[in-house]
Scaffold this active site. Structure first.
Site, PDB file in Angstrom:
ATOM      1  N   HIS A  61      -7.786   0.827  -8.336  1.00 14.40           N
ATOM      2  CA  HIS A  61      -6.987  -0.227  -8.372  1.00 14.40           C
ATOM      3  C   HIS A  61      -6.424  -0.651  -9.685  1.00 14.40           C
ATOM      4  O   HIS A  61      -5.179  -1.068  -9.889  1.00 14.40           O
ATOM      5  CB  HIS A  61      -7.533  -1.418  -7.417  1.00 14.40           C
ATOM      6  CG  HIS A  61      -7.523  -1.117  -6.134  1.00 14.40           C
ATOM      7  ND1 HIS A  61      -8.764  -1.281  -5.421  1.00 14.40           N
ATOM      8  CD2 HIS A  61      -6.753  -0.461  -5.284  1.00 14.40           C
ATOM      9  CE1 HIS A  61      -8.463  -0.879  -4.169  1.00 14.40           C
ATOM     10  NE2 HIS A  61      -7.274  -0.344  -4.127  1.00 14.40           N
ATOM     11  N   ASP A  85      -5.532  -2.711   1.953  1.00 13.83           N
ATOM     12  CA  ASP A  85      -6.745  -3.200   1.675  1.00 13.83           C
ATOM     13  C   ASP A  85      -6.630  -4.473   0.594  1.00 13.83           C
ATOM     14  O   ASP A  85      -7.448  -5.208   0.432  1.00 13.83           O
ATOM     15  CB  ASP A  85      -7.678  -2.085   1.015  1.00 13.83           C
ATOM     16  CG  ASP A  85      -7.065  -1.380  -0.197  1.00 13.83           C
ATOM     17  OD1 ASP A  85      -6.759  -1.996  -1.252  1.00 13.83           O
ATOM     18  OD2 ASP A  85      -6.419  -0.416   0.043  1.00 13.83           O
ATOM     19  N   GLU A 104       2.944  -3.188   3.979  1.00 15.75           N
ATOM     20  CA  GLU A 104       1.913  -2.055   4.721  1.00 15.75           C
ATOM     21  C   GLU A 104       2.311  -1.844   6.133  1.00 15.75           C
ATOM     22  O   GLU A 104       2.455  -2.708   6.860  1.00 15.75           O
ATOM     23  CB  GLU A 104       0.646  -2.741   4.668  1.00 15.75           C
ATOM     24  CG  GLU A 104      -0.628  -2.496   5.212  1.00 15.75           C
ATOM     25  CD  GLU A 104      -1.142  -0.856   5.377  1.00 15.75           C
ATOM     26  OE1 GLU A 104      -1.435  -0.394   4.098  1.00 15.75           O
ATOM     27  OE2 GLU A 104      -0.881  -0.114   6.412  1.00 15.75           O
ATOM     28  N   ASP A 136       7.302  -0.340   7.808  1.00 12.55           N
ATOM     29  CA  ASP A 136       7.088   0.897   7.094  1.00 12.55           C
ATOM     30  C   ASP A 136       7.935   0.818   5.739  1.00 12.55           C
ATOM     31  O   ASP A 136       9.125   0.441   5.701  1.00 12.55           O
ATOM     32  CB  ASP A 136       8.015   1.932   8.020  1.00 12.55           C
ATOM     33  CG  ASP A 136       7.805   3.306   7.651  1.00 12.55           C
ATOM     34  OD1 ASP A 136       8.062   3.691   6.353  1.00 12.55           O
ATOM     35  OD2 ASP A 136       8.058   4.210   8.602  1.00 12.55           O
ATOM     36  N   GLY A 137       6.999   1.257   4.847  1.00 12.63           N
ATOM     37  CA  GLY A 137       7.831   1.217   3.380  1.00 12.63           C
ATOM     38  C   GLY A 137       8.962   2.061   3.188  1.00 12.63           C
ATOM     39  O   GLY A 137       9.925   1.673   2.460  1.00 12.63           O
ATOM     40  N   ASP A 154       1.144   2.947  -3.223  1.00 12.88           N
ATOM     41  CA  ASP A 154      -0.428   2.895  -2.887  1.00 12.88           C
ATOM     42  C   ASP A 154      -0.758   3.407  -1.458  1.00 12.88           C
ATOM     43  O   ASP A 154      -1.041   2.773  -0.657  1.00 12.88           O
ATOM     44  CB  ASP A 154      -0.979   1.441  -3.197  1.00 12.88           C
ATOM     45  CG  ASP A 154      -2.459   1.524  -3.186  1.00 12.88           C
ATOM     46  OD1 ASP A 154      -3.283   2.669  -3.092  1.00 12.88           O
ATOM     47  OD2 ASP A 154      -3.046   0.242  -3.158  1.00 12.88           O
ATOM     48  N   SER A 155      -0.347   4.678  -1.187  1.00 14.61           N
ATOM     49  CA  SER A 155      -0.387   5.106   0.144  1.00 14.61           C
ATOM     50  C   SER A 155      -1.446   5.946   0.235  1.00 14.61           C
ATOM     51  O   SER A 155      -2.371   6.478  -0.482  1.00 14.61           O
ATOM     52  CB  SER A 155       0.804   6.264   0.174  1.00 14.61           C
ATOM     53  OG  SER A 155       0.785   7.324  -0.761  1.00 14.61           O
TER      54      SER A 155
HETATM   55  N1  SAM Z   1      -6.688   4.250  -2.035  1.00  9.22           N
HETATM   56  C1  SAM Z   1      -6.258   4.903  -1.219  1.00  9.22           C
HETATM   57  C2  SAM Z   1      -6.459   6.165  -1.098  1.00  9.22           C
HETATM   58  O1  SAM Z   1      -7.300   6.731  -0.871  1.00  9.22           O
HETATM   59  O2  SAM Z   1      -5.416   6.872  -1.882  1.00  9.22           O
HETATM   60  C3  SAM Z   1      -4.767   4.325  -0.521  1.00  9.22           C
HETATM   61  C4  SAM Z   1      -5.167   2.795  -0.088  1.00  9.22           C
HETATM   62  S1  SAM Z   1      -4.145   2.006   1.012  1.00  9.22           S
HETATM   63  C5  SAM Z   1      -5.400   1.931   2.277  1.00  9.22           C
HETATM   64  C6  SAM Z   1      -3.125   3.221   1.753  1.00  9.22           C
HETATM   65  C7  SAM Z   1      -2.169   2.577   2.915  1.00  9.22           C
HETATM   66  O3  SAM Z   1      -1.148   3.070   2.887  1.00  9.22           O
HETATM   67  C8  SAM Z   1      -2.894   2.623   4.286  1.00  9.22           C
HETATM   68  O4  SAM Z   1      -3.246   1.217   4.796  1.00  9.22           O
HETATM   69  C9  SAM Z   1      -1.750   3.104   5.107  1.00  9.22           C
HETATM   70  O5  SAM Z   1      -1.785   2.391   6.255  1.00  9.22           O
HETATM   71  C10 SAM Z   1      -0.693   2.655   4.265  1.00  9.22           C
HETATM   72  N2  SAM Z   1       0.646   3.358   4.472  1.00  9.22           N
HETATM   73  C11 SAM Z   1       0.890   4.758   4.831  1.00  9.22           C
HETATM   74  N3  SAM Z   1       1.857   5.220   5.302  1.00  9.22           N
HETATM   75  C12 SAM Z   1       2.801   4.015   5.132  1.00  9.22           C
HETATM   76  C13 SAM Z   1       4.395   3.650   5.217  1.00  9.22           C
HETATM   77  N4  SAM Z   1       5.229   4.433   5.527  1.00  9.22           N
HETATM   78  N5  SAM Z   1       4.694   2.388   4.985  1.00  9.22           N
HETATM   79  C14 SAM Z   1       3.714   1.317   4.346  1.00  9.22           C
HETATM   80  N6  SAM Z   1       2.370   1.712   4.354  1.00  9.22           N
HETATM   81  C15 SAM Z   1       1.949   2.879   4.503  1.00  9.22           C
END
Ligand code: SAM
Length: 280
Positions: A61, A85, A104, A136-137, A154-155
């Site tokens: 982070h 998170d 998110e 959705d991002g 941060d996906s």
């Molecule tokens: N640190 C992490 C890693 O292992 O790479 C990533 C952390 S974070 C928990 C990733 C987040 O991205 C998830 O909670 C997931 O739901 C979110 N995510 C995935 N696709 C997304 C999208 N299209 N739009 C917004 N959020 C998304």
């Protein structure tokens, strides 16, 4: 469940003991597992992939947030895509930013993280500068009129809901939402296990933004221990901020980071990622 096995490829896995199971379920988007491991503390897993542990999440982070923000130097408006998170949000808020928008896709990740991993966000969601959107991002970036100094992606990995966040079309939309001098930072997978992914991300970002520079963050609980990240923007010079400038910008943050510091920032770009597999 007594142990959790994370498979990074057909030839490599890691196994963590599940010393206490805290949550296991399926959201509308993904499988979620949260457990406690005596060595790493609480662990968040999405679709079988470790997202963070209490022990080493600060490294990830801090690096995904402070590297682009320190390179920029004057960021007021920041967008975090993913990151439910709250760990990246917490780090961004250490800077004198005016607003951080976090989008998110999975509301349950936000809720479960606040319930089982409260120290990761440490109140960041209720900071008056935070705007949290569930959605959705890729749709947000295509529709919004807002513009940002720094966009942090941060996906999850490019499978499931995270897949589109690695597409060229998505990067093009990000570029239209960046203010002049803006910087994008992207998590780009396990540097040593997914070299093709890193090469592809660098290529795409470089094509869209002009310059893309990869760097590594050592995160012991990610596959093979190193996470690849990439910063991109129109000015390669800004992405390689001199140590003297970073040191000045770091002053207000001194004592507030555990891993990041200007020397680490510079060194992270010299830890050359391995592009391609092969034996000698
Ligand atoms: N640190 C992490 C890693 O292992 O790479 C990533 C952390 S974070 C928990 C990733 C987040 O991205 C998830 O909670 C997931 O739901 C979110 N995510 C995935 N696709 C997304 C999208 N299209 N739009 C917004 N959020 C998304």
């Amino acid at each position: 469940m007594r142990s959790f096995l994370e498979k990074s490829s057909d030839h490599h896995s890691q196994v963590l003991s599940v010393d206490r199971l805290l949550h296991q379920g399926r959201t509308a988007f993904q499988d979620v597992l949260i457990f406690e491991n005596r060595l790493f503390g609480r662990v968040l897993v999405l679709d079988g992939v470790i997202q963070l542990t209490e022990w080493d999440n600060h490294i990830y982070h801090e690096m995904i947030a402070h590297v682009p923000l320190m390179a920029h130097g004057l960021a007021k408006r920041v967008l975090v895509i993913g990151g439910g998170d709250g760990g990246t949000l917490k780090e961004v808020l250490k800077h004198p930013v005016e607003e951080v928008v976090l989008i998110e896709i999975d509301r349950e990740v936000i809720e479960l993280s606040q319930r089982f991993l409260p120290g990761v966000s440490a109140g960041a969601f209720s900071d008056p500068r935070s705007t949290v959107i569930v959605g959705d991002g890729t749709e947000y970036i295509a529709d919004t009129d807002s513009q940002f100094d720094v966009i942090i992606i941060d996906s999850t990995d490019p499978v499931g809901p995270g897949e589109q966040l690695f597409s060229e079309a998505f990067y093009r939309h990000c570029r239209t939402r960046l203010l002049p001098g803006g910087i994008v930072a992207v998590q780009s997978g396990a540097g040593f296990h997914q070299p093709e992914l890193l090469a592809k991300v660098c290529d795409r970002l470089g094509g869209v933004f002009g310059t893309a520079k990869p760097f590594l963050a050592p995160v012991p609980t990610y596959a093979a221990g190193a996470l690849a990240l990439v910063v991109a923007g129109s000015s390669g010079k800004a992405l390689r901020a001199p140590r003297k400038i970073l040191k000045e910008r770091f002053r207000p943050l001194e004592g507030r980071t555990r891993y990041y510091r200007p020397e680490v920032h510079r060194a992270a770009f010299t830890m050359v990622p391995v592009f391609g597999h092969g034996h000698t």
